[in-house]
Scaffold this motif. Sequence first.
Motif, PDB file in Angstrom:
ATOM      1  N   VAL A   9      11.942  -9.333  51.606  1.00 17.88           N
ATOM      2  CA  VAL A   9      11.041  -8.171  51.091  1.00 17.88           C
ATOM      3  C   VAL A   9       9.808  -8.873  50.939  1.00 17.88           C
ATOM      4  CG1 VAL A   9      10.629  -6.587  49.378  1.00 17.88           C
ATOM      5  CG2 VAL A   9      12.839  -7.469  49.622  1.00 17.88           C
ATOM      6  N   ILE A  10       8.694  -8.374  52.040  1.00 16.02           N
ATOM      7  CA  ILE A  10       7.233  -9.238  52.194  1.00 16.02           C
ATOM      8  C   ILE A  10       6.420  -8.224  52.268  1.00 16.02           C
ATOM      9  CG2 ILE A  10       8.685 -11.307  53.308  1.00 16.02           C
ATOM     10  CD1 ILE A  10       8.327  -9.845  56.042  1.00 16.02           C
ATOM     11  N   LYS A  11       5.137  -8.767  51.880  1.00 19.35           N
ATOM     12  CA  LYS A  11       3.909  -8.286  52.078  1.00 19.35           C
ATOM     13  C   LYS A  11       2.708  -9.426  52.162  1.00 19.35           C
ATOM     14  CE  LYS A  11       0.532  -5.218  52.087  1.00 19.35           C
ATOM     15  NZ  LYS A  11       0.225  -4.484  53.381  1.00 19.35           N
ATOM     16  N   SER A  12       2.152  -9.151  53.252  1.00 18.59           N
ATOM     17  CA  SER A  12       1.058 -10.223  53.463  1.00 18.59           C
ATOM     18  C   SER A  12       0.063 -10.092  52.550  1.00 18.59           C
ATOM     19  CB  SER A  12       0.448  -9.832  54.892  1.00 18.59           C
ATOM     20  OG  SER A  12      -0.650 -10.715  55.155  1.00 18.59           O
ATOM     21  N   GLY A  13      -0.201 -11.357  52.065  1.00 19.78           N
ATOM     22  CA  GLY A  13      -1.590 -11.638  51.119  1.00 19.78           C
ATOM     23  C   GLY A  13      -1.081 -11.220  49.762  1.00 19.78           C
ATOM     24  N   CYS A  14       0.024 -10.586  49.182  1.00 15.51           N
ATOM     25  CA  CYS A  14       0.455 -10.322  47.948  1.00 15.51           C
ATOM     26  C   CYS A  14       1.206 -11.102  47.265  1.00 15.51           C
ATOM     27  CB  CYS A  14       0.974  -8.929  48.113  1.00 15.51           C
ATOM     28  SG  CYS A  14       0.095  -7.770  48.539  1.00 15.51           S
ATOM     29  N   SER A  15       1.206 -11.573  46.059  1.00 13.47           N
ATOM     30  CA  SER A  15       1.954 -12.423  45.178  1.00 13.47           C
ATOM     31  C   SER A  15       2.963 -11.668  44.316  1.00 13.47           C
ATOM     32  CB  SER A  15       1.244 -13.265  44.389  1.00 13.47           C
ATOM     33  OG  SER A  15       0.709 -12.333  43.360  1.00 13.47           O
ATOM     34  N   PRO A  16       4.188 -11.937  44.070  1.00  9.48           N
ATOM     35  CA  PRO A  16       5.172 -11.280  43.184  1.00  9.48           C
ATOM     36  C   PRO A  16       4.601 -11.047  42.001  1.00  9.48           C
ATOM     37  CG  PRO A  16       5.868 -13.097  43.834  1.00  9.48           C
ATOM     38  CD  PRO A  16       4.912 -13.119  44.534  1.00  9.48           C
ATOM     39  N   GLU A  17       3.914 -12.089  41.489  1.00 13.02           N
ATOM     40  CA  GLU A  17       3.365 -12.144  40.087  1.00 13.02           C
ATOM     41  C   GLU A  17       2.289 -11.294  40.267  1.00 13.02           C
ATOM     42  OE1 GLU A  17       5.092 -16.367  40.854  1.00 13.02           O
ATOM     43  OE2 GLU A  17       3.859 -14.529  41.917  1.00 13.02           O
ATOM     44  N   VAL A  18       1.672 -10.801  39.146  1.00  8.17           N
ATOM     45  CA  VAL A  18       0.559  -9.912  38.840  1.00  8.17           C
ATOM     46  C   VAL A  18      -0.964 -10.524  38.811  1.00  8.17           C
ATOM     47  CG1 VAL A  18      -0.498  -8.003  37.591  1.00  8.17           C
ATOM     48  CG2 VAL A  18       2.162  -8.181  37.668  1.00  8.17           C
ATOM     49  N   TYR A  19      -1.010 -11.058  39.931  1.00  5.66           N
ATOM     50  CA  TYR A  19      -2.695 -11.773  39.896  1.00  5.66           C
ATOM     51  C   TYR A  19      -3.414 -10.887  40.775  1.00  5.66           C
ATOM     52  CZ  TYR A  19       0.634 -15.795  38.925  1.00  5.66           C
ATOM     53  OH  TYR A  19       1.445 -16.794  38.410  1.00  5.66           O
ATOM     54  N   LYS A  20      -4.670 -11.187  40.465  1.00  7.99           N
ATOM     55  CA  LYS A  20      -5.846 -10.556  41.273  1.00  7.99           C
ATOM     56  C   LYS A  20      -6.140 -11.233  42.507  1.00  7.99           C
ATOM     57  CE  LYS A  20     -10.742  -9.052  41.144  1.00  7.99           C
ATOM     58  NZ  LYS A  20     -12.005  -9.367  40.336  1.00  7.99           N
ATOM     59  N   ILE A  21      -5.799 -10.765  43.634  1.00  6.23           N
ATOM     60  CA  ILE A  21      -5.864 -10.975  45.134  1.00  6.23           C
ATOM     61  C   ILE A  21      -6.903 -10.392  45.909  1.00  6.23           C
ATOM     62  CG2 ILE A  21      -4.742 -11.380  47.211  1.00  6.23           C
ATOM     63  CD1 ILE A  21      -3.141 -12.808  44.872  1.00  6.23           C
ATOM     64  N   THR A  22      -8.100 -11.522  46.348  1.00 10.88           N
ATOM     65  CA  THR A  22      -9.120 -11.000  47.021  1.00 10.88           C
ATOM     66  C   THR A  22      -8.722 -11.516  48.422  1.00 10.88           C
ATOM     67  OG1 THR A  22     -10.644 -11.129  45.253  1.00 10.88           O
ATOM     68  CG2 THR A  22     -11.631 -11.386  47.372  1.00 10.88           C
ATOM     69  N   ARG A  23      -9.012 -10.832  49.441  1.00  3.84           N
ATOM     70  CA  ARG A  23      -8.735 -10.928  51.028  1.00  3.84           C
ATOM     71  C   ARG A  23     -10.361 -11.180  51.518  1.00  3.84           C
ATOM     72  NH1 ARG A  23      -4.217  -8.904  53.965  1.00  3.84           N
ATOM     73  NH2 ARG A  23      -5.542  -9.437  55.658  1.00  3.84           N
TER      74      ARG A  23
END
Length: 261
Positions: A83-97
Amino acid sequence: MGRPRRRCGWSRGFSPQPSGRWGSPQRPEEAGQNSFGQDRGYGRGENGGGRGSCACGDGSHAYQWGNAFNALGLKLHVRVVTVIKSGCSPEVYKITREDLGREYTECPAWRKTALAYIKKLKPDVIVVANRVQYTTVRAGAEDTFKKLKAMGSDLVYLADTPKPTFNIPDCLAENSANPAECTLKSETAVDLPDFRKLEREVAEQYGATVINPLPALCADGYCPAVIGGHVVYWDNSHMSGGYAKSLEPFLEPTFRKVLAG
């Protein structure tokens, strides 16, 4: 008696390639990285009524373990669902691209859907394989591990691998007569140590079995670029498919124990 064999899935990153082609040195955008719920279908309880596993992980630093899980699934007759998604963490972190120049707001929606999907699968074991983030926060890690724990599955946390600061294959090409020139100092390659420690603490807090991969990658303060005839990394961050596959025996004892329940 163990539950019927279930599935294995992990989150964020790259979809599996056809059998036997995991871990080739391709760019993430070439690897079908937004696929969801891929079922690799290895076995249905053929190991004496044992259990299956579900891996829920990060992205490229989960994908890099593909050859190892491929070999492990075949050997242990474990059904694997990714189960996958580019650029995302399973934990709730703020992700900046950086390529988008903004916060990657797609991640929360994906995370909600992914967790619901994994819950529906009713896996026996969930594996979180993670790229440590500089935005790591305890509350974000606890949020996800709490949800995973509530699913009733056994949890395994596969800690992050070293991150080279330069392209390893390029370095080896330039130093073919002396590969040791490409050896990494662990104090540099094992980055963000405080955040690594935080994630491990949270995983342990929620009862996860922790696998530390560093003994298979580093020793005496150094992380070699070549181990056992394998180039360890295919770029400046990810393990090569060949070396990942060689780590199946390293992972096997832990997963045999966890699957035995």
